[in-house]
Write a protein that holds these residues in place. Structure first.
Motif, PDB file in Angstrom:
ATOM      1  N   ILE A  54       1.080  -0.830  -0.169  1.00  0.00           N
ATOM      2  CA  ILE A  54      -0.065  -0.201  -0.182  1.00  0.00           C
ATOM      3  C   ILE A  54       0.812   1.282   0.040  1.00  0.00           C
ATOM      4  O   ILE A  54       1.773   1.517   0.081  1.00  0.00           O
ATOM      5  CB  ILE A  54      -1.072  -0.052   1.405  1.00  0.00           C
ATOM      6  CG1 ILE A  54      -0.285  -0.239   2.791  1.00  0.00           C
ATOM      7  CG2 ILE A  54      -2.339  -0.805   1.162  1.00  0.00           C
ATOM      8  CD1 ILE A  54      -0.777  -0.198   3.964  1.00  0.00           C
ATOM      9  N   ALA A  55       0.296   2.315  -0.434  1.00  0.00           N
ATOM     10  CA  ALA A  55       1.348   3.554  -0.677  1.00  0.00           C
ATOM     11  C   ALA A  55       0.003   4.291  -0.567  1.00  0.00           C
ATOM     12  O   ALA A  55      -0.843   4.562  -0.994  1.00  0.00           O
ATOM     13  CB  ALA A  55       2.053   3.896  -1.839  1.00  0.00           C
ATOM     14  N   LEU A  56       0.203   6.203  -0.178  1.00  0.00           N
ATOM     15  CA  LEU A  56      -0.326   7.572  -0.746  1.00  0.00           C
ATOM     16  C   LEU A  56       0.441   7.556  -1.577  1.00  0.00           C
ATOM     17  O   LEU A  56       1.970   8.385  -1.419  1.00  0.00           O
ATOM     18  CB  LEU A  56      -0.078   7.795   0.999  1.00  0.00           C
ATOM     19  CG  LEU A  56      -0.787   7.321   1.949  1.00  0.00           C
ATOM     20  CD1 LEU A  56      -0.462   7.869   3.558  1.00  0.00           C
ATOM     21  CD2 LEU A  56      -2.588   7.457   2.074  1.00  0.00           C
ATOM     22  N   ASP A  57      -0.067   8.549  -2.199  1.00  0.00           N
ATOM     23  CA  ASP A  57      -0.210   9.674  -3.094  1.00  0.00           C
ATOM     24  C   ASP A  57       0.312  10.687  -3.003  1.00  0.00           C
ATOM     25  O   ASP A  57      -0.183  11.332  -1.383  1.00  0.00           O
ATOM     26  CB  ASP A  57      -0.544   9.201  -4.423  1.00  0.00           C
ATOM     27  CG  ASP A  57      -2.048   9.852  -4.350  1.00  0.00           C
ATOM     28  OD1 ASP A  57      -2.191  10.269  -3.559  1.00  0.00           O
ATOM     29  OD2 ASP A  57      -2.590   8.887  -5.368  1.00  0.00           O
ATOM     30  N   LYS A  58       0.669  11.681  -3.796  1.00  0.00           N
ATOM     31  CA  LYS A  58       0.401  13.579  -3.836  1.00  0.00           C
ATOM     32  C   LYS A  58      -1.076  13.942  -2.646  1.00  0.00           C
ATOM     33  O   LYS A  58      -0.999  15.093  -2.260  1.00  0.00           O
ATOM     34  CB  LYS A  58       1.325  14.480  -4.665  1.00  0.00           C
ATOM     35  CG  LYS A  58      -0.206  14.162  -5.711  1.00  0.00           C
ATOM     36  CD  LYS A  58       0.919  15.274  -7.144  1.00  0.00           C
ATOM     37  CE  LYS A  58       1.463  16.400  -6.387  1.00  0.00           C
ATOM     38  NZ  LYS A  58       1.767  17.390  -8.167  1.00  0.00           N
ATOM     39  N   TYR A  59      -2.023  13.807  -3.173  1.00  0.00           N
ATOM     40  CA  TYR A  59      -2.931  13.753  -2.797  1.00  0.00           C
ATOM     41  C   TYR A  59      -4.352  12.767  -1.864  1.00  0.00           C
ATOM     42  O   TYR A  59      -5.220  13.256  -1.276  1.00  0.00           O
ATOM     43  CB  TYR A  59      -4.290  13.652  -4.325  1.00  0.00           C
ATOM     44  CG  TYR A  59      -3.465  14.392  -5.536  1.00  0.00           C
ATOM     45  CD1 TYR A  59      -3.141  15.760  -5.748  1.00  0.00           C
ATOM     46  CD2 TYR A  59      -3.555  13.474  -6.834  1.00  0.00           C
ATOM     47  CE1 TYR A  59      -3.265  16.413  -6.548  1.00  0.00           C
ATOM     48  CE2 TYR A  59      -3.289  14.244  -7.489  1.00  0.00           C
ATOM     49  CZ  TYR A  59      -2.326  15.743  -7.494  1.00  0.00           C
ATOM     50  OH  TYR A  59      -1.958  16.327  -8.506  1.00  0.00           O
ATOM     51  N   ASP A 110       9.059  14.671  -4.343  1.00  0.00           N
ATOM     52  CA  ASP A 110       8.421  16.325  -4.437  1.00  0.00           C
ATOM     53  C   ASP A 110       9.656  16.606  -5.209  1.00  0.00           C
ATOM     54  O   ASP A 110      10.382  17.240  -4.329  1.00  0.00           O
ATOM     55  CB  ASP A 110       8.059  17.012  -2.797  1.00  0.00           C
ATOM     56  CG  ASP A 110       7.844  18.127  -3.074  1.00  0.00           C
ATOM     57  OD1 ASP A 110       7.320  18.841  -4.186  1.00  0.00           O
ATOM     58  OD2 ASP A 110       7.553  18.401  -1.733  1.00  0.00           O
ATOM     59  N   CYS A 111       9.843  17.686  -6.337  1.00  0.00           N
ATOM     60  CA  CYS A 111      10.663  18.327  -7.130  1.00  0.00           C
ATOM     61  C   CYS A 111       9.994  19.955  -6.855  1.00  0.00           C
ATOM     62  O   CYS A 111      11.329  20.752  -6.960  1.00  0.00           O
ATOM     63  CB  CYS A 111       9.999  17.923  -8.768  1.00  0.00           C
ATOM     64  SG  CYS A 111      10.211  16.448  -9.661  1.00  0.00           S
ATOM     65  N   LYS A 112       9.692  20.052  -5.609  1.00  0.00           N
ATOM     66  CA  LYS A 112      10.006  22.059  -5.959  1.00  0.00           C
ATOM     67  C   LYS A 112      11.463  21.983  -5.161  1.00  0.00           C
ATOM     68  O   LYS A 112      11.988  21.599  -4.168  1.00  0.00           O
ATOM     69  CB  LYS A 112       8.608  22.009  -4.657  1.00  0.00           C
ATOM     70  CG  LYS A 112       7.723  21.935  -4.424  1.00  0.00           C
ATOM     71  CD  LYS A 112       6.789  22.189  -3.865  1.00  0.00           C
ATOM     72  CE  LYS A 112       5.101  22.407  -3.932  1.00  0.00           C
ATOM     73  NZ  LYS A 112       4.196  22.247  -2.936  1.00  0.00           N
ATOM     74  N   GLY A 113      11.970  22.715  -5.754  1.00  0.00           N
ATOM     75  CA  GLY A 113      13.161  23.440  -5.188  1.00  0.00           C
ATOM     76  C   GLY A 113      14.112  22.901  -5.852  1.00  0.00           C
ATOM     77  O   GLY A 113      15.827  23.234  -5.549  1.00  0.00           O
ATOM     78  N   ASP A 144       6.199  13.886  -8.765  1.00  0.00           N
ATOM     79  CA  ASP A 144       5.215  12.460  -7.900  1.00  0.00           C
ATOM     80  C   ASP A 144       4.099  12.222  -8.641  1.00  0.00           C
ATOM     81  O   ASP A 144       2.868  12.299  -7.782  1.00  0.00           O
ATOM     82  CB  ASP A 144       5.304  13.804  -6.486  1.00  0.00           C
ATOM     83  CG  ASP A 144       4.718  15.036  -6.626  1.00  0.00           C
ATOM     84  OD1 ASP A 144       4.577  15.496  -7.149  1.00  0.00           O
ATOM     85  OD2 ASP A 144       4.996  15.320  -5.158  1.00  0.00           O
ATOM     86  N   GLU A 145       3.784  13.193 -10.127  1.00  0.00           N
ATOM     87  CA  GLU A 145       2.709  12.656 -10.951  1.00  0.00           C
ATOM     88  C   GLU A 145       3.102  11.383 -11.056  1.00  0.00           C
ATOM     89  O   GLU A 145       2.153  10.791 -11.815  1.00  0.00           O
ATOM     90  CB  GLU A 145       2.691  13.927 -11.814  1.00  0.00           C
ATOM     91  CG  GLU A 145       2.105  15.388 -11.087  1.00  0.00           C
ATOM     92  CD  GLU A 145       0.548  15.023 -11.253  1.00  0.00           C
ATOM     93  OE1 GLU A 145      -0.318  14.484 -11.299  1.00  0.00           O
ATOM     94  OE2 GLU A 145       0.643  15.787 -10.132  1.00  0.00           O
ATOM     95  N   GLU A 146       4.467  11.010 -11.327  1.00  0.00           N
ATOM     96  CA  GLU A 146       4.631   9.491 -11.391  1.00  0.00           C
ATOM     97  C   GLU A 146       4.318   8.208 -10.485  1.00  0.00           C
ATOM     98  O   GLU A 146       4.481   8.739  -9.365  1.00  0.00           O
ATOM     99  CB  GLU A 146       6.306   9.201 -12.008  1.00  0.00           C
ATOM    100  CG  GLU A 146       6.699  10.787 -12.827  1.00  0.00           C
ATOM    101  CD  GLU A 146       6.041  10.928 -14.699  1.00  0.00           C
ATOM    102  OE1 GLU A 146       5.822   9.824 -15.008  1.00  0.00           O
ATOM    103  OE2 GLU A 146       5.642  11.678 -15.218  1.00  0.00           O
ATOM    104  N   ARG A 148       1.228   7.726 -14.879  1.00  0.00           N
ATOM    105  CA  ARG A 148       1.006   8.893 -14.036  1.00  0.00           C
ATOM    106  C   ARG A 148      -0.380   9.203 -13.515  1.00  0.00           C
ATOM    107  O   ARG A 148      -1.419   8.178 -13.688  1.00  0.00           O
ATOM    108  CB  ARG A 148       0.909  10.497 -15.151  1.00  0.00           C
ATOM    109  CG  ARG A 148       1.977  10.834 -15.577  1.00  0.00           C
ATOM    110  CD  ARG A 148       1.878  11.780 -17.041  1.00  0.00           C
ATOM    111  NE  ARG A 148       1.016  13.130 -16.543  1.00  0.00           N
ATOM    112  CZ  ARG A 148       2.010  13.757 -16.184  1.00  0.00           C
ATOM    113  NH1 ARG A 148       3.617  13.388 -16.294  1.00  0.00           N
ATOM    114  NH2 ARG A 148       1.940  14.906 -15.362  1.00  0.00           N
ATOM    115  N   ILE A 149      -0.330   9.148 -12.222  1.00  0.00           N
ATOM    116  CA  ILE A 149      -1.618   9.230 -11.494  1.00  0.00           C
ATOM    117  C   ILE A 149      -2.721  10.164 -11.467  1.00  0.00           C
ATOM    118  O   ILE A 149      -2.836  10.714 -12.454  1.00  0.00           O
ATOM    119  CB  ILE A 149      -1.269   9.350 -10.119  1.00  0.00           C
ATOM    120  CG1 ILE A 149      -0.782  11.295  -9.673  1.00  0.00           C
ATOM    121  CG2 ILE A 149       0.142   8.267  -9.382  1.00  0.00           C
ATOM    122  CD1 ILE A 149      -0.501  11.361  -8.273  1.00  0.00           C
TER     123      ILE A 149
END
Length: 716
Positions: A500-505, A540-543, A551-553, A567-568
């Motif tokens: 199991i895993a949690l995505d960015k949303y 997370d590619c911020k910065g 994290d869309e992948e 892609r999610i």
């Protein structure tokens, strides 16, 4: 050679060494072999002037074999295999029905023989490198007898002219060089014996060696040739270009598959674990009875390459259970029987029971906020102190109810959650110093065979939610002191949950033997139908500057299809399907009412009257993208057929592209006026209803609801 440390790469490789081993008794083959140009062979001939090329090559290969035999237990096994097969000329049947390999399966033996030849290559490479460094003058020595330098021989005539005497003015120098070379060789042998005994601790540099096998040509694409590299990512031995072919795209599920049949560089189609980093994805392979190949790889997404990162004596041939990255970027790899490997970007290391691990069977790894590395092993929980591993929790110290642990993690309150292979979950509360234990029998968990524990952080006003994947009975959720179970009875396709895993949303993903499902808004929905064992998302590619795997992948490891990439889903539908119309060849257009099935995320539209076999019509689907999305022709956005069986196209083409740029809120009509649907002839009855399912593909992902077209055909 311009660089004294450069090796003849065309010589020391798996295929070349294997070919020569099979011809050790064939003097003509050895005499003309490129191996005669090795520095080791030149030194051997210099020290043994009467040796031919074939004799010198055999002597060098025998010395390499003896070095293997003087090494670790694994290398002694490799030497035993090679001696039996190529020095004693025993068949595989004889090797596996007598002696120390009695009862070994021939398939297993073949795999071990490949490892032995690879190890032989690496040993030969190391000896050759050292020989070149110790004997820089060897470039002046020729291997062919016809090109030997005889300038040191002088012919002198006596004063009477009746005798001719041949005098070697460099005899003393030759004697000195011979003695010196023998001392060098003895020192080299002693050095390498010491080196071999430590192969389990550090790896040899094998950057000059190609892959141990040649990949087969993939379906729908040209076979890729591995590139020889300098080991700039993982000390990789080879890299394979990744070229996605049309047959790798599974339209019905919106995913791309990379496996051994389509993608050279995939080691095994069972990928047990994955870990994303900025530049790509680490891959942990797991051998099966059908294909025992295993080890570690890396998908270099930035440069579109698959790398073979397996390290001899460390991860090569090992089944990989988990991969984690610590806060300094060090890669940690947990192996089924091989302990724990780490790679800090320059050095590979191996940790086993002699380094403090309670067991070499490692199932799970965890990195806490202080960058401590934890390991769930077959004999309890261990923690790394920077130099050694220490047993922290076990049955013996009255903390665990069973030593066979599978996973360890921590929640926001620093509570330590331990999942067992077959005995539920234990939780340590540092605030009280006490343990709690939960099982299926206690009425808390849905199942006892724990495969993952995921912490969903709470807010300032709520506690964390704990999700627990079980292999035997679905998923358990712990929230605010209450347990809830999710099984086949409330939406899961299977009770066999592998990960199991949690995505960015903050949506929960579940990998099962019947596909991947996503839990959102209190409902489980199907993502794909692939037998899946592991999930990972980009970072997370911020910065971050430069290339970043965002994290869309999403990548999944499967039990028999390699890895998948997609892609999610968007956090909403992404677009509205406004209407679906049917247009006859006489340009008559009708737009029936849409029937919306929210549970199936599908809109259904029925052709208004029965058709006759051979009747033709066109479908027009009118959609409008939500804000902030848009449809772009330049990006390859389109309407695609998503039924698994292409026969459900009924004459239509499988994709209808977008034309131009469609902004948010604008309408666009997908229609293909060149390829109409053609009503088939009903089989076995006079009347039959047919279906065809379509969906919009936007920015390399499926969006919006399914569009299911239905029409009925009647015979005359």
């Amino acid at each position: 050679m311009n660089d004294p440390t450069e090796l003849p790469r065309s010589v020391i490789n798996y295929d070349g060494v294997y070919s020569l081993l099979k011809n050790l008794d064939n003097d003509p083959v050895l005499e003309n072999s490129a191996f005669k140009n090795l520095s080791l062979v030149k030194v051997c001939r210099r020290n043994n002037p009467l040796f031919s090329n074939s004799q010198a090559i055999r002597r060098v290969f025998t010395d390499v074999l003896n070095n293997l035999a003087a090494g670790s237990e694994k290398h002694q096994l490799y030497a035993y295999i090679l001696k039996g097969r190529f020095w004693d000329n025993y068949s595989i049947v004889k090797m596996t029905t007598s002696g120390r390999l009695d009862q070994m399966a021939p398939r297993t033996f073949s795999n071990e023989q490949k490892k032995a030849i690879t190890s032989f290559c690496e040993t030969l490479t190391a000896l050759e490198q050292q020989c070149i460094k110790d004997n820089p003058e060897l470039d002046m020595i020729q291997s062919d007898d016809s090109t030997r330098d005889n300038s040191d021989v002088r012919t002198l005539q006596n004063t009477s002219g009746s005798d001719t005497k041949t005098i070697d003015h460099k005899g003393r120098n030759r004697l000195f060089i011979a003695i010196f070379s023998l001392l060098v060789i003895f020192s080299l042998i002693n050095w390498f014996i010491t080196r071999s005994t430590n192969l389990d601790k550090e790896n040899l540099s094998v950057a000059s060696l190609p892959a141990t096998s040649t990949p087969e040509k993939g379906i729908g694409q040209q076979a890729s040739t591995p590139e020889l590299l300098t080991g700039n990512i993982c000390k990789e031995k080879a890299a394979y270009p990744v070229n996605v072919a049309d047959n790798q795209f599974i339209r019905s599920q919106g995913i791309i598959i990379f496996n051994k049949d389509t993608t050279p560089g995939i080691i095994n189609n069972k990928v047990r674990t994955l870990q994303s980093v900025t530049k790509g994805v680490w891959l942990g392979y797991f051998g099966t009875e059908k294909d025992p190949s295993s080890g570690v790889g890396f998908y270099d997404r930035e440069n579109k390459r698959l790398l073979d990162c397996s390290q001899t004596g460390i991860t090569e041939g090992e089944n990989i259970n988990d991969i984690e990255i610590d806060r300094k970027g060090t890669v940690w790899i947990g192996m089924e029987k091989g302990g724990i490997a780490s790679y800090n970007g320059s050095v590979w290391r191996l940790y086993k029971t002699e380094d403090g691990l309670p067991s070499n069977w490692i199932y799970g790894l965890y990195v806490d906020n202080q960058n401590n590395i934890w390991a769930a092993t077959y004999k309890g929980i261990a923690r790394f102190d920077g130099a050694r591993w220490n047993l922290v929790y076990s049955v013996e110290n009255n903390s665990l109810i069973n030593d066979r642990t599978h996973i360890i993690t921590m929640d926001s309150s620093s509570n330590i959650w331990v999942g067992y292979i077959e005995n539920g979950v234990s939780v340590f509360h540092p605030s009280t110093g006490k343990w709690e234990h939960f099982t299926r029998e206690s009425g808390d968990l849905s199942g006892n065979k724990i495969r993952n524990i995921v912490v969903q952080p709470g807010s300032s006003t709520s506690e964390d939610t704990i999700w627990i994947a079980t292999l035997d009975n679905g998923i358990s959720q712990f929230r605010s002191g209450k347990w809830t179970s999710f099984t086949e009875k409330n939406g899961l396709p299977s009770n066999e949950i592998r990960d199991i895993a949690l995505d960015k949303y903050d949506r929960l993903w579940a990998a099962t033997d019947k596909g991947v499902y996503i839990y959102t808004n209190g409902r489980w929905s199907q993502y794909d139908r692939v037998d899946t064992v592991y999930l990972t998302f980009g970072v997370d590619c911020k910065g971050k500057e430069g290339y970043c795997l965002n994290d869309e992948e999403v990548f999944t490891g499967t039990s028999n299809l390699g890895i998948t990439h997609s892609r999610i889903p968007l956090p909403d539908e992404g677009l509205d399907v406004l209407r679906v119309c049917f247009i006859t060849t006489e340009d008559h257009e009708v737009c029936p009412d849409l029937v919306r099935d929210e549970a199936l995320n599908t809109v259904i539209v029925n052709y208004p009257q029965p058709l006759k076999p051979g009747d033709k019509f066109f479908m027009k689907a009118v959609v409008s993208p939500h804000n902030p999305y848009k449809l772009l022709e330049s990006r390859g956005d389109m309407l695609i057929h998503v039924d698994a069986d292409s026969s459900y196209l009924y004459g239509a083409f499988e994709r209808i592209p977008v034309a131009g740029s469609i902004e948010s809120g604008q309408e666009f009509a997908f229609i293909d006026t060149n390829n109409p649907f053609v009503a088939p002839v009903p089989e076995g009855s006079t009347r039959q209803t047919y279906f065809s399912t379509w969906r919009v593909w936007m920015q390399t992902r499926l969006i919006g609801p399914n569009i299911r077209v239905s029409f009925t055909v009647e015979k005359e």
